[in-house]
Design a protein around this motif. Structure first.
Motif, PDB file in Angstrom:
ATOM      1  N   LYS A 183      10.891 -29.672  12.930  1.00  0.00           N
ATOM      2  CA  LYS A 183      11.847 -28.812  12.235  1.00  0.00           C
ATOM      3  C   LYS A 183      13.134 -28.702  13.063  1.00  0.00           C
ATOM      4  O   LYS A 183      13.091 -28.326  14.231  1.00  0.00           O
ATOM      5  CB  LYS A 183      11.214 -27.440  12.042  1.00  0.00           C
ATOM      6  N   ILE A 184      14.278 -29.035  12.423  1.00  0.00           N
ATOM      7  CA  ILE A 184      15.568 -29.007  13.122  1.00  0.00           C
ATOM      8  C   ILE A 184      16.456 -27.908  12.523  1.00  0.00           C
ATOM      9  O   ILE A 184      16.429 -27.699  11.311  1.00  0.00           O
ATOM     10  CB  ILE A 184      16.347 -30.337  12.930  1.00  0.00           C
ATOM     11  N   THR A 185      17.231 -27.245  13.374  1.00  0.00           N
ATOM     12  CA  THR A 185      18.172 -26.239  12.877  1.00  0.00           C
ATOM     13  C   THR A 185      19.613 -26.638  13.182  1.00  0.00           C
ATOM     14  O   THR A 185      19.900 -27.117  14.275  1.00  0.00           O
ATOM     15  CB  THR A 185      17.891 -24.876  13.527  1.00  0.00           C
ATOM     16  N   PHE A 195      17.565 -25.261   8.028  1.00  0.00           N
ATOM     17  CA  PHE A 195      16.308 -25.715   8.631  1.00  0.00           C
ATOM     18  C   PHE A 195      15.880 -26.977   7.891  1.00  0.00           C
ATOM     19  O   PHE A 195      15.687 -26.958   6.691  1.00  0.00           O
ATOM     20  CB  PHE A 195      15.223 -24.639   8.529  1.00  0.00           C
ATOM     21  N   TYR A 196      15.782 -28.063   8.634  1.00  0.00           N
ATOM     22  CA  TYR A 196      15.415 -29.331   8.018  1.00  0.00           C
ATOM     23  C   TYR A 196      14.116 -29.828   8.635  1.00  0.00           C
ATOM     24  O   TYR A 196      13.963 -29.857   9.852  1.00  0.00           O
ATOM     25  CB  TYR A 196      16.540 -30.362   8.243  1.00  0.00           C
ATOM     26  N   LEU A 252      14.159 -19.212  16.414  1.00  0.00           N
ATOM     27  CA  LEU A 252      12.837 -19.362  17.020  1.00  0.00           C
ATOM     28  C   LEU A 252      11.736 -18.922  16.051  1.00  0.00           C
ATOM     29  O   LEU A 252      10.743 -19.615  15.852  1.00  0.00           O
ATOM     30  CB  LEU A 252      12.802 -18.431  18.228  1.00  0.00           C
ATOM     31  N   ASP A 253      11.957 -17.740  15.450  1.00  0.00           N
ATOM     32  CA  ASP A 253      10.945 -17.155  14.567  1.00  0.00           C
ATOM     33  C   ASP A 253      10.721 -18.013  13.325  1.00  0.00           C
ATOM     34  O   ASP A 253       9.694 -17.904  12.667  1.00  0.00           O
ATOM     35  CB  ASP A 253      11.367 -15.741  14.156  1.00  0.00           C
ATOM     36  N   ASN A 254      11.716 -18.835  12.989  1.00  0.00           N
ATOM     37  CA  ASN A 254      11.557 -19.686  11.819  1.00  0.00           C
ATOM     38  C   ASN A 254      11.033 -21.073  12.168  1.00  0.00           C
ATOM     39  O   ASN A 254      11.084 -21.981  11.346  1.00  0.00           O
ATOM     40  CB  ASN A 254      12.867 -19.762  11.048  1.00  0.00           C
ATOM     41  N   MET A 302      19.234 -20.424   5.497  1.00  0.00           N
ATOM     42  CA  MET A 302      18.934 -19.026   5.810  1.00  0.00           C
ATOM     43  C   MET A 302      20.228 -18.313   6.200  1.00  0.00           C
ATOM     44  O   MET A 302      21.064 -18.894   6.897  1.00  0.00           O
ATOM     45  CB  MET A 302      17.962 -19.009   6.989  1.00  0.00           C
ATOM     46  N   ASP A 303      20.390 -17.071   5.755  1.00  0.00           N
ATOM     47  CA  ASP A 303      21.543 -16.283   6.209  1.00  0.00           C
ATOM     48  C   ASP A 303      21.378 -15.983   7.692  1.00  0.00           C
ATOM     49  O   ASP A 303      20.268 -15.696   8.138  1.00  0.00           O
ATOM     50  CB  ASP A 303      21.608 -14.941   5.462  1.00  0.00           C
TER      51      ASP A 303
END
Lengths: 123, 290, 286
Positions: free
Chosen positions: A2-4, A28-29, A59-61, A39-40
């Motif tokens: 998962k990449i942000t 988030f990909y 982090l939480d996501n 995400m906001d």
């Protein structure tokens, strides 16, 4: 994986935001499912410590890697503790950066700027 | 768009005077005043149209609802900022001391304390032929770093689709959070130093701070003739540290007069005006050097 | 007698005035509350310096006791806490020392320790006791240092002069709130007027009697600050002329009133005027 990415609107053709902590949205990909989720960034309006709060949210996501043009020292510390990699973006385009990451062409971000804490703190 | 920021460390060395002259000389289409505690640039820029004004919200401020409050004093006991006052058994918040931490709200057994949004200042943008972004912090507020960021963001947003080469930004004194906020993303800092012991001590601190960022740096001296010895010292300091010295501006009563008439000092024929023109061209050489 | 010296902008002559008034007073206490850029000590060069640390409380986490409930993380409005994997991390320089996290922790996993944010130095320069507050760069708030400085209220025979930070922000409020009288320093420019207007509003909010000293006055030139005072009925305590020699001595870190009789007289007259005003104000208040 998962990449942000910090982005300026909730769309695949969005530009990468210049400021991680105060970016309006995060993308988030997921490289396996190829899913896009926006995400906001609730930290954007913080008086101070926006980078820290943004890092906590990322982090939480479940992010495992981040692509950004720059990152504050505090947020970088959070990511380092969590063993999350931060890469430097090659352009403003989401798809170009994701492709580059998959091909292993991105380099680790070294533009960790100091002293950005207290951006909005009380003097 | 390249961004040039004017800083000094010590207050009152002539940042705004230099900034307004630069705006005039460069015919700059975009400029900003980041000295949100004591903004002055608008006094020397002719502003035709009214500004677009927006409230700026700081940290919240606690408010005690008198009806609900049971006067237990728990909030006062736990407030680290001495922001809750008691008189005749009644509790009240001193909004100037309140830092908006929310301890009182969390500790109140009856939910009588609530944090309220607080307008800590206002953002202004003037859009005539030029874009001018500025702000003013309300008295007693202390959240100026974020407001500085907002001033710069406003300038950036308003100029995004325009073809503008240069923006000139007037900074704030000190080395604290507003200055750090103003440094982000600028291409060059020009330091306006003053030949005094205090001025030099503050100049050294601001140089140290600015060197932590990847940007170009140059120094000029204002009112240099009020202490030629210390001016030499500043020049020597620059040589020693490899900092470009952009020039020196004399004390000039004519310049003072121009400022008081809301003019830039280059609009009248005076020695300070000629000197600042030279400082400008030296600064541009540094800024545009690859 | 406690006198605060302030001005809306920097560089108007706050330090010049407060240092020299303290120097001409028989016994005085000079307090430098400009904790970001304290410059008064450059003039006084005080002897027998004693340094005292100023601490604030910051949280310390017992990771064994922490159960990761995150009540503290969600509470902290300054975003000074994060929970990473299985550890609570505190960002000390972001923390405002409100104590909320310790208070709310149900597992008592948070205690508090001291963190140094700066120092208070005290020393002596002839007739003047000199107190200087110095904030460490990067610290969020100088208020705790100012509070510490102002705990010294001066002895009975001492005149107290408080050299304030520039502006009208919370640090200035903290510096003036227990003063008997405020001197507003203004320079003869439209910038000076604009910033005088800000501090004028401030002293009225606090109901502290005030007067203005006009600095850097040029003869035969217009003085917008003076016009402003006349228009608003603000008492003018005196004028300090623009004077190359005074400027040079002062820029070299000299106390002009100790150097030359004519400057001693200038500041002595100002001090007499201030004392008279303070007495007048105290009398009219009772």
């Amino acid at each position: 994986m998962k990449i942000t990415l910090p982005v300026d609107k909730k769309s695949k053709d969005a530009n990468i935001s210049s400021n991680l902590g105060r970016a309006p949205y995060f993308l988030f990909y997921d490289t396996e499912t190829e899913e896009y989720n926006f995400m906001d960034n609730s930290a954007a309006s913080s008086q101070g410590g926006a980078g820290i709060k943004a890092a906590q949210n990322i982090l939480d996501n479940g992010a495992e890697a981040i692509i950004a043009p720059r990152c504050g020292q505090n947020a970088a510390n959070v990511f380092m503790t969590a063993e999350i990699k931060i890469y430097k973006n090659i352009s403003n385009s989401i798809s170009e950066n994701i492709a580059a990451l998959k091909e292993g062409k991105l380099t680790p971000l070294d533009d960790i700027h100091p002293g950005f804490h207290q951006h909005g703190g009380r003097q | 768009m390249k961004q040039l920021l004017i800083l000094s460390g010590k207050g009152g060395t002539g940042k705004t005077t230099v900034a307004s002259a630069f705006i005039q000389l460069a015919a700059a289409k975009a400029y900003a005043d980041c000295d949100v505690d004591a903004p002055n640039l608008h006094l020397v820029r002719p502003l035709a149209s009214p500004a677009k004004v927006a409230d700026y919200y700081g940290m919240g401020k606690a408010l005690i609802d008198e009806e609900t409050c049971i006067n237990c004093g728990s909030c006062r006991q736990h407030c680290r900022f001495e922001a809750i006052k008691e008189s005749d058994g009644k509790y009240e918040v001193d909004v100037f001391a309140c830092e908006g931490c929310g301890v009182c709200e969390a500790i109140c057994p009856v939910g009588a304390v609530v944090l309220q949004p607080d307008v800590a200042g206002e953002l202004r943008v003037y859009k005539d032929k030029d874009i001018f972004s500025t702000a003013r912090l309300k008295m007693g507020s202390g959240t100026s770093g974020k407001l500085v960021t907002e001033v710069k963001k406003q300038l950036k947003d308003e100029t995004e689709n325009l073809d503008i080469d240069l923006s000139v930004i007037d900074g704030s004194p000190g080395i604290g959070c507003p200055v750090i906020a103003s440094l982000s993303g600028v291409d060059m800092v020009l330091i306006v130093a003053e030949p005094s012991l205090s001025g030099i001590s503050d100049m050294e601190r601001i140089i140290k701070l600015a060197q932590g960022f990847s940007l170009k740096l140059a120094v000029c001296v204002n009112k240099y003739d009020t202490n030629p010895d210390l001016t030499h010292k500043i020049e020597a300091f620059c040589r020693e540290h490899g900092l470009p010295f952009a020039g020196k501006i004399p004390f000039d009563a004519k310049a003072l007069k121009a400022t008081n008439q809301g003019q830039s000092i280059i609009e009248v024929d005076c020695s300070a005006g000629r000197a600042v023109t030279e400082v400008y061209s030296n600064t541009m050489n540094v800024l545009n050097k690859e | 007698m406690k006198i605060a010296v302030l001005s809306g902008k920097g560089g108007t002559g706050k330090t010049l005035l407060s240092v020299n008034l303290a120097a001409v007073s028989p016994e005085s206490l000079y307090i430098d509350c400009d904790v970001e850029e304290p410059n008064g000590h450059l003039f006084f060069k005080p002897q027998d310096i004693k340094t005292e640390k100023v601490n604030v409380k910051i949280p310390q986490v017992d990771q064994e006791l922490c159960n990761g409930c995150r009540v503290c993380v969600d509470f902290c409005r300054f975003n000074a806490l994060v929970y990473v994997i299985d550890k609570l991390i505190v960002f000390n320089e972001i923390c405002h020392s409100c104590g909320g996290c310790r208070l709310l922790c149900r597992k008592k996993a948070i205690s508090e320790i001291d963190k140094e944010i700066g120092v208070v130095q005290s020393g002596k320069s002839e007739n003047v006791r000199v107190l200087t507050g110095i904030l460490k760069p990067g610290e969020p708030s100088g208020v705790p240092i100012i509070k510490k400085l102002l705990q010294d209220e001066g002895q009975e025979n001492e005149d107290v002069f408080i050299d304030c930070p520039p502006g009208s922000a919370c640090v200035v409020m903290e510096s003036i709130k227990d003063a008997d009288y405020c001197i507003l320093v203004a320079e003869p420019t439209i910038f000076g007027v604009h910033n005088l207007d800000m501090v004028y509003e401030l002293v009225r909010i606090f109901h502290i009697p005030y007067g203005v000293v006009l600095n850097k006055c040029l003869e035969e030139e217009e003085n917008p600050a003076e016009d402003y005072c006349l228009k608003n009925n603000i008492p003018i305590l005196g004028k300090i002329p623009f004077d190359i020699e005074l400027g040079r001595l002062n820029s070299n870190g000299e106390i002009v009133a100790r150097k030359q009789a004519k400057y001693r007289e200038l500041f002595q007259n100002l001090l007499n005027k201030v004392k008279k005003e303070v007495q007048h104000e105290t009398a009219s208040n009772t």
